[in-house]
Design an enzyme around this catalytic site. Sequence first.
Site, PDB file in Angstrom:
ATOM      1  N   GLU A 105       0.829  -1.203   0.000  1.00 28.65           N
ATOM      2  CA  GLU A 105       0.000   0.000   0.000  1.00 28.65           C
ATOM      3  C   GLU A 105       0.869   1.261   0.000  1.00 28.65           C
ATOM      4  O   GLU A 105       0.534   2.253  -0.656  1.00 28.65           O
ATOM      5  CB  GLU A 105      -0.953  -0.022   1.197  1.00 28.65           C
ATOM      6  CG  GLU A 105      -2.056  -1.083   1.037  1.00 28.65           C
ATOM      7  CD  GLU A 105      -3.006  -1.145   2.211  1.00 28.65           C
ATOM      8  OE1 GLU A 105      -4.194  -0.875   2.028  1.00 28.65           O
ATOM      9  OE2 GLU A 105      -2.539  -1.467   3.317  1.00 28.65           O
ATOM     10  N   GLU A 125      -4.065  -9.478   3.737  1.00 30.56           N
ATOM     11  CA  GLU A 125      -4.925  -9.138   4.876  1.00 30.56           C
ATOM     12  C   GLU A 125      -6.118 -10.064   5.039  1.00 30.56           C
ATOM     13  O   GLU A 125      -6.569 -10.322   6.162  1.00 30.56           O
ATOM     14  CB  GLU A 125      -5.411  -7.691   4.745  1.00 30.56           C
ATOM     15  CG  GLU A 125      -4.356  -6.635   5.031  1.00 30.56           C
ATOM     16  CD  GLU A 125      -3.476  -6.321   3.823  1.00 30.56           C
ATOM     17  OE1 GLU A 125      -2.648  -5.413   3.920  1.00 30.56           O
ATOM     18  OE2 GLU A 125      -3.631  -6.998   2.777  1.00 30.56           O
TER      19      GLU A 125
END
Length: 695
Positions: A105, A125
């Site tokens: 990210e 995740e």
Amino acid sequence: MTNAVKIETVENVAVIEVSNPPVNALSQAVRAGLADCVAQANANETVQAVVICCEGRTFIAGADIREFGKPHAEPSLPAVIETIEASAKPVVASLHGTVLGGGLEVALGAHYRIAQPNTRFGLPEVTLGLLPGAGGTQRLPRVVPVKMALDMITSGRQIKVAEAQEAGLVDAVADQDDPRTAGIAYAMTLLSEGKLARPTGALPCNSAEDGLFDTARATLAKKMRGQFAPQKCVDAIENATKLPITEGLAQERAFFQDLMNGDQRSALIHAFFSERQVGKLPEIKDVSPRDIAAIGVVGGGTMGAGIAVSSLLAGLTVTLIERDQASADRATSSVSKMLEGSVKRGKLSQAAFDDILANRFAATSDYQDLANADIVVEAVFESLEVKKDVFGQLDAICKPGAILASNTSYLDVNAIAEMTKRPEDVIGLHFFSPAHVMKLLEVVVADKTSAEVVATGFAFAKKLRKVAVRSGVCDGFIGNRLLSHYRQAMDGVVIAGASPYDVDRALVNFGMAMGPFSVADLAGLDIGWATRKRLAPTRDPREMYAEFSDRLCEKDRFGRKTGRGFYIYEDGKPSADPEVLEIIAAERTDNGVKAQEISDQEIVDRYMAAMINEAARVLEEGIALRPLDVDVTLLNGYGFPRWRGGPMQYADTVGLDKILNDIKRLSQEDDFMWQPAPLLERLVAEGKTFADLNG
């Protein structure tokens, strides 16, 4: 700026370097340092471009697990990434190692990305019950096709550089070995070409093909049934294709917070930490394991061949012993076929396959060939007398210091060790079938097993890439002892009125990989039959004993291997068998039982109550050291849904008082089967949980 992040100007390029070993995790210090350094670079008039890179073996590999479960410390990762993306000067992320989770990210927040040739990328995740919460669901589909973003985010899989570059995630592949040098060179190239800042969030989102999201939801509902995070991932990515970036990011964060506060996230985090804690045992702290290079395996059946293959794939040398040369040749064929499967799946090269069979594997009928083995794993027929005979031979042949291990599923490792003059070198290593695939390895510690041998058992498991759990000696150890009790509870449910097919359906819907009757068919009904006959002399007359499984075995119906068990198998596909229902109905009649309607929830409640109650006894007896050991065993060997965290975590989630009340209610029907475990009663009385015992 912090010690974890430093900034230096090289000509007209600001180099921001993260140093937070071992994996440059996104701790509060790293987050604060990144935000501060980007601000400094933008305030410096001599700086025209910014490079973010990392020291050590990897770029940022995700969040700092030391901060899990603690109050959040500012700055938040989304805020840091927005600071990077908002830079007026072009920002280059120079990537290497594993760029995972928040690390990817951060890279997506940069304007350009260059990577070393061996870099891997992923957003895992979902495996922790979450979705990427710092812009991953919004920025990734702006640089790669939406279908690829869906796949990466809902599966958590990692991709290599070639795939990343082709898709548009990576702008360039470095030809310098040093990420810092490569990043500076690339930044200067961009400046020479007049390239400006290119915020990812300002890019248009790639378009999705018609029906993509509905198809993804349906597929995930089957593949990852019961799990919330994958569906939220789909929702967030669909938002990226429809909403402005600011609205999409706000929705993503809301989804993230909902999942963060949910039971599934807690369960998956528990599983994550438990698998890292399970090998940390006081008895082997600071104990060095023995060297393991040469392995002996006695028995070339399915289990023995699987143990051999698992060892060969770990780079070890294996000698397999069978009773005669014809059997040894069959074992060689079995091992070869398993290895060929690894070649077909791309897990093993053809050259490595050829080397294994030529140089690292041999199957013979001569026990003397085990004289130089560092460890010998016995995997013969599940008979105490047969195993005792094998260990007597091994004791006479194996070198001093060699470890003698039994792969028994139920039998007394102390009795086996008594057949040798080296009981301190004897241990149980209970592999699960297929042994070259299943992750769990129960390390069964007998009364005289030395700490050094225990440490070696765990080191051996790590070498085989298995999850090892310590167990004491009892019939069935941790996993099979629990299995016998929850299976007995399900037999009782069937006698009471449910069908085996009702039971399997309810438990699969609960999240189990398979129902207990499907599992029995897969393992072979004859295995359970042999165990029941072995234990028959010690069976308490008060025990409810369902005979329908025995009736099937008497008809030579042993499950999948004979084409019929609880199910009929045609072309490998199971279907319900009316004859099984007739056998069960006859047993009900013989026992004067009138069938009653039993709900799926009642099936689940009985299943879990039996499992948890017996697990409490296993803990109190010291067979399992901690509740987390039970959870790791059931998660990795028995198909328990990972998103429920294991039976002990499940019990804490629904409440120990609920479990205890279920047991007390059921004891009114059968006060022998349903006796509350003293530990469970004590925890409820003290207002404690199983988690309180994990320290």
